[in-house]
Design a protein around this motif. Structure first.
Motif, PDB file in Angstrom:
ATOM      1  N   HIS A  29       0.816  -1.218   0.000  1.00 28.45           N
ATOM      2  CA  HIS A  29       0.000   0.000   0.000  1.00 28.45           C
ATOM      3  C   HIS A  29       0.851   1.272   0.000  1.00 28.45           C
ATOM      4  O   HIS A  29       0.366   2.345   0.382  1.00 28.45           O
ATOM      5  CB  HIS A  29      -0.942   0.033   1.202  1.00 28.45           C
ATOM      6  CG  HIS A  29      -2.013  -1.016   1.197  1.00 28.45           C
ATOM      7  ND1 HIS A  29      -2.200  -1.900   0.148  1.00 28.45           N
ATOM      8  CD2 HIS A  29      -2.955  -1.329   2.134  1.00 28.45           C
ATOM      9  CE1 HIS A  29      -3.219  -2.701   0.445  1.00 28.45           C
ATOM     10  NE2 HIS A  29      -3.689  -2.380   1.635  1.00 28.45           N
ATOM     11  N   HIS A 188      -8.947   1.797   2.386  1.00 31.32           N
ATOM     12  CA  HIS A 188      -9.320   3.125   1.874  1.00 31.32           C
ATOM     13  C   HIS A 188      -8.444   4.222   2.475  1.00 31.32           C
ATOM     14  O   HIS A 188      -8.235   5.254   1.836  1.00 31.32           O
ATOM     15  CB  HIS A 188     -10.796   3.401   2.145  1.00 31.32           C
ATOM     16  CG  HIS A 188     -11.714   2.735   1.170  1.00 31.32           C
ATOM     17  ND1 HIS A 188     -12.281   3.397   0.098  1.00 31.32           N
ATOM     18  CD2 HIS A 188     -12.146   1.447   1.082  1.00 31.32           C
ATOM     19  CE1 HIS A 188     -13.019   2.555  -0.599  1.00 31.32           C
ATOM     20  NE2 HIS A 188     -12.959   1.367  -0.021  1.00 31.32           N
ATOM     21  N   TRP A 190      -5.322   4.103   2.831  1.00 35.74           N
ATOM     22  CA  TRP A 190      -4.058   4.168   2.093  1.00 35.74           C
ATOM     23  C   TRP A 190      -4.235   4.314   0.592  1.00 35.74           C
ATOM     24  O   TRP A 190      -3.247   4.427  -0.138  1.00 35.74           O
ATOM     25  CB  TRP A 190      -3.227   2.907   2.387  1.00 35.74           C
ATOM     26  CG  TRP A 190      -2.664   2.905   3.775  1.00 35.74           C
ATOM     27  CD1 TRP A 190      -3.132   2.207   4.848  1.00 35.74           C
ATOM     28  CD2 TRP A 190      -1.528   3.635   4.242  1.00 35.74           C
ATOM     29  NE1 TRP A 190      -2.364   2.463   5.957  1.00 35.74           N
ATOM     30  CE2 TRP A 190      -1.362   3.332   5.618  1.00 35.74           C
ATOM     31  CE3 TRP A 190      -0.615   4.512   3.638  1.00 35.74           C
ATOM     32  CZ2 TRP A 190      -0.344   3.880   6.387  1.00 35.74           C
ATOM     33  CZ3 TRP A 190       0.407   5.053   4.412  1.00 35.74           C
ATOM     34  CH2 TRP A 190       0.537   4.738   5.770  1.00 35.74           C
ATOM     35  N   THR A 191      -5.464   4.299   0.091  1.00 31.86           N
ATOM     36  CA  THR A 191      -5.648   4.324  -1.360  1.00 31.86           C
ATOM     37  C   THR A 191      -6.735   5.305  -1.779  1.00 31.86           C
ATOM     38  O   THR A 191      -7.622   5.658  -0.995  1.00 31.86           O
ATOM     39  CB  THR A 191      -6.040   2.933  -1.898  1.00 31.86           C
ATOM     40  OG1 THR A 191      -7.272   2.514  -1.303  1.00 31.86           O
ATOM     41  CG2 THR A 191      -4.981   1.896  -1.608  1.00 31.86           C
ATOM     42  N   ALA A 192      -6.623   5.706  -3.060  1.00 25.08           N
ATOM     43  CA  ALA A 192      -7.680   6.429  -3.772  1.00 25.08           C
ATOM     44  C   ALA A 192      -7.992   7.816  -3.228  1.00 25.08           C
ATOM     45  O   ALA A 192      -9.069   8.340  -3.467  1.00 25.08           O
ATOM     46  CB  ALA A 192      -8.960   5.597  -3.821  1.00 25.08           C
ATOM     47  N   GLY A 199       0.978   6.231   0.345  1.00 29.49           N
ATOM     48  CA  GLY A 199      -0.268   5.660  -0.139  1.00 29.49           C
ATOM     49  C   GLY A 199      -0.324   5.591  -1.653  1.00 29.49           C
ATOM     50  O   GLY A 199       0.627   5.944  -2.357  1.00 29.49           O
ATOM     51  N   ILE A 200      -1.444   5.096  -2.168  1.00 28.04           N
ATOM     52  CA  ILE A 200      -1.620   4.922  -3.606  1.00 28.04           C
ATOM     53  C   ILE A 200      -2.645   5.936  -4.092  1.00 28.04           C
ATOM     54  O   ILE A 200      -3.833   5.841  -3.742  1.00 28.04           O
ATOM     55  CB  ILE A 200      -2.089   3.493  -3.938  1.00 28.04           C
ATOM     56  CG1 ILE A 200      -1.107   2.469  -3.346  1.00 28.04           C
ATOM     57  CG2 ILE A 200      -2.216   3.306  -5.445  1.00 28.04           C
ATOM     58  CD1 ILE A 200      -1.545   1.038  -3.494  1.00 28.04           C
ATOM     59  N   ARG A 202      -5.266   8.125  -6.462  1.00 29.88           N
ATOM     60  CA  ARG A 202      -6.352   7.714  -7.342  1.00 29.88           C
ATOM     61  C   ARG A 202      -5.872   7.458  -8.769  1.00 29.88           C
ATOM     62  O   ARG A 202      -6.270   6.493  -9.417  1.00 29.88           O
ATOM     63  CB  ARG A 202      -7.446   8.790  -7.332  1.00 29.88           C
ATOM     64  CG  ARG A 202      -8.667   8.488  -8.183  1.00 29.88           C
ATOM     65  CD  ARG A 202      -9.707   9.574  -8.016  1.00 29.88           C
ATOM     66  NE  ARG A 202     -10.169   9.650  -6.647  1.00 29.88           N
ATOM     67  CZ  ARG A 202     -11.163   8.906  -6.154  1.00 29.88           C
ATOM     68  NH1 ARG A 202     -11.781   8.036  -6.940  1.00 29.88           N
ATOM     69  NH2 ARG A 202     -11.537   9.024  -4.905  1.00 29.88           N
ATOM     70  N   LEU A 205      -4.520   3.943  -9.766  1.00 24.95           N
ATOM     71  CA  LEU A 205      -5.381   2.768  -9.708  1.00 24.95           C
ATOM     72  C   LEU A 205      -5.983   2.471 -11.077  1.00 24.95           C
ATOM     73  O   LEU A 205      -6.075   3.335 -11.940  1.00 24.95           O
ATOM     74  CB  LEU A 205      -6.495   2.992  -8.688  1.00 24.95           C
ATOM     75  CG  LEU A 205      -6.042   3.199  -7.240  1.00 24.95           C
ATOM     76  CD1 LEU A 205      -7.229   3.516  -6.356  1.00 24.95           C
ATOM     77  CD2 LEU A 205      -5.287   1.983  -6.712  1.00 24.95           C
ATOM     78  N   PHE A 220      -8.557  -3.005  -5.219  1.00 27.39           N
ATOM     79  CA  PHE A 220      -8.557  -1.655  -4.681  1.00 27.39           C
ATOM     80  C   PHE A 220      -9.888  -0.990  -5.025  1.00 27.39           C
ATOM     81  O   PHE A 220     -10.649  -1.491  -5.852  1.00 27.39           O
ATOM     82  CB  PHE A 220      -7.409  -0.836  -5.288  1.00 27.39           C
ATOM     83  CG  PHE A 220      -6.044  -1.232  -4.795  1.00 27.39           C
ATOM     84  CD1 PHE A 220      -5.688  -1.025  -3.470  1.00 27.39           C
ATOM     85  CD2 PHE A 220      -5.116  -1.808  -5.656  1.00 27.39           C
ATOM     86  CE1 PHE A 220      -4.426  -1.374  -3.014  1.00 27.39           C
ATOM     87  CE2 PHE A 220      -3.861  -2.162  -5.206  1.00 27.39           C
ATOM     88  CZ  PHE A 220      -3.516  -1.945  -3.882  1.00 27.39           C
ATOM     89  N   THR A 315       3.861   6.183  -7.785  1.00 29.71           N
ATOM     90  CA  THR A 315       3.327   6.588  -6.490  1.00 29.71           C
ATOM     91  C   THR A 315       4.319   7.513  -5.786  1.00 29.71           C
ATOM     92  O   THR A 315       5.516   7.482  -6.054  1.00 29.71           O
ATOM     93  CB  THR A 315       3.053   5.347  -5.628  1.00 29.71           C
ATOM     94  OG1 THR A 315       4.201   4.495  -5.649  1.00 29.71           O
ATOM     95  CG2 THR A 315       1.862   4.575  -6.168  1.00 29.71           C
TER      96      THR A 315
END
Length: 334
Positions: A29, A188, A190-192, A199-200, A202, A205, A220, A315
């Motif tokens: 992540h 959520h 760590w992402t988007a 983090g990752i 948006r 993805l 994800f 990232t």
């Protein structure tokens, strides 16, 4: 070699540049769960449990694998800068947070292959889109097997007959975790969404169709933007890194082998994506072990394919000052 040679460390600009590059190492992540301290002549690597995924990774397996990847990235970056690194892994079993110590020796002519992998650090990225078959796979596979020869790390390539079963295992893992609110909340976090250095995001993805065309993947949050970028099913080769046990030392070795594999893929013009979610649940682990017919414990699945999307975003990463503490005693920093 004299005692004074052994006490040498890179100067401050070299140290910062190498560690900034090494900070590009992959992590679960993109949590970047590592901490480094220059203590005298040694550079110590510690796990940063403040970045532990309490739900997805309570034992810290994926955290330590991530730290192993960072360790290999760091040693590669220092080698390219002219420094050989002597590494002691798990220096004190009574201090589980202390994963490794590296000491330095001058290395005037590092091998060209290591320099090439160091240069690949800044180009490497995780490809979450469907991939086409990798070019000249047999040659690349041979090199990857050699590079993954870390203590107790086993390298396997799954054949096409394993793909449907692994896809089912991936979907079953996602289904089990889909209604786990704590897991989803952590995912959520760590992402988007936009975090400046971790983090990752948006834009990294996969969109809906891209995700559907990649059945062997971590699930994800699906995003509408950026637009779908691939219109073909995933044909990546599937590599598994496994061990005969489940210890911290073995996880660290897997991380180092993973880093070596990913950087060599980048050098060779191939795209890659490391997946640790398939080994989060015991049932999926058992299925993968059955596919490779070994009495071993699968740790990481890696998708490797043709690099068709050089524009895919990378990232973000933390500034080196956030994870590196330097002892600036004058007789130590040269």
């Amino acid at each position: 070699m004299t005692d004074s040679d052994l006490s040498l460390v890179p100067d401050r600009p070299t140290m910062l540049a190498a560690m900034q590059a090494a900070g590009r190492a992959p992590s679960v992540h993109n949590t970047q769960p590592w901490r480094w301290v220059l203590d005298g002549a040694g550079l110590r690597l510690y796990r940063d449990d403040r970045r532990l995924l309490d739900v997805a990774d309570p034992a810290g397996r994926q955290l330590v694998i991530s730290c192993g990847a960072m360790l290999h990235h760091a040693r590669t970056a220092f080698a390219a800068a002219g420094w050989h690194t002597d590494t002691v892994r798990i220096p004190d079993p009574g201090r589980p947070e202390w994963l490794a110590t590296i000491e330095f020796r001058r290395w005037s002519t590092p091998p060209a292959q290591i320099v090439a992998r160091a240069e690949a650090i800044m180009r490497r990225r995780t490809e979450r889109l469907p991939m086409r078959e990798p070019e000249r796979w047999e040659e690349l596979e041979h090199r990857l097997r050699a590079l993954a020869r870390y203590p107790d790390v086993v390298f396997d390539v799954l054949d096409d007959s394993a793909r449907p079963r692994l896809a089912v295992a991936s979907e079953q893992s996602a289904a089990v975790q889909r209604y786990d609110m704590q897991y989803q909340s952590e995912l959520h976090w760590w992402t988007a969404h936009s975090k400046p250095s971790e983090g990752i995001p948006r834009e990294a993805l996969a969109a809906g169709r891209d995700a559907a065309n990649t059945p062997i993947r971590r699930t994800f949050p699906t995003v509408r933007h950026p637009p779908e970028r691939a219109d073909h099913p995933d044909r990546a080769e599937l590599v598994v890194l496994s061990t005969h046990g489940d210890s911290t030392a073995q996880w660290l070795a897997v991380g180092e082998a993973l880093s070596a594999v990913l950087l060599e893929c980048t050098v060779s013009g191939a795209a890659s994506c490391a997946l640790t979610h398939l080994t989060e649940l015991p049932a999926a682990r058992r299925l993968i072990a059955e596919l490779i017919d070994h009495q071993i414990i699968p740790q990481v699945v890696i998708r490797i394919g043709a690099d068709d999307s050089a524009s895919s975003p990378r990232t973000p990463r933390r500034a080196v000052e956030e994870f590196l503490t330097l002892d600036e005693t004058p007789d130590r920093i040269r």
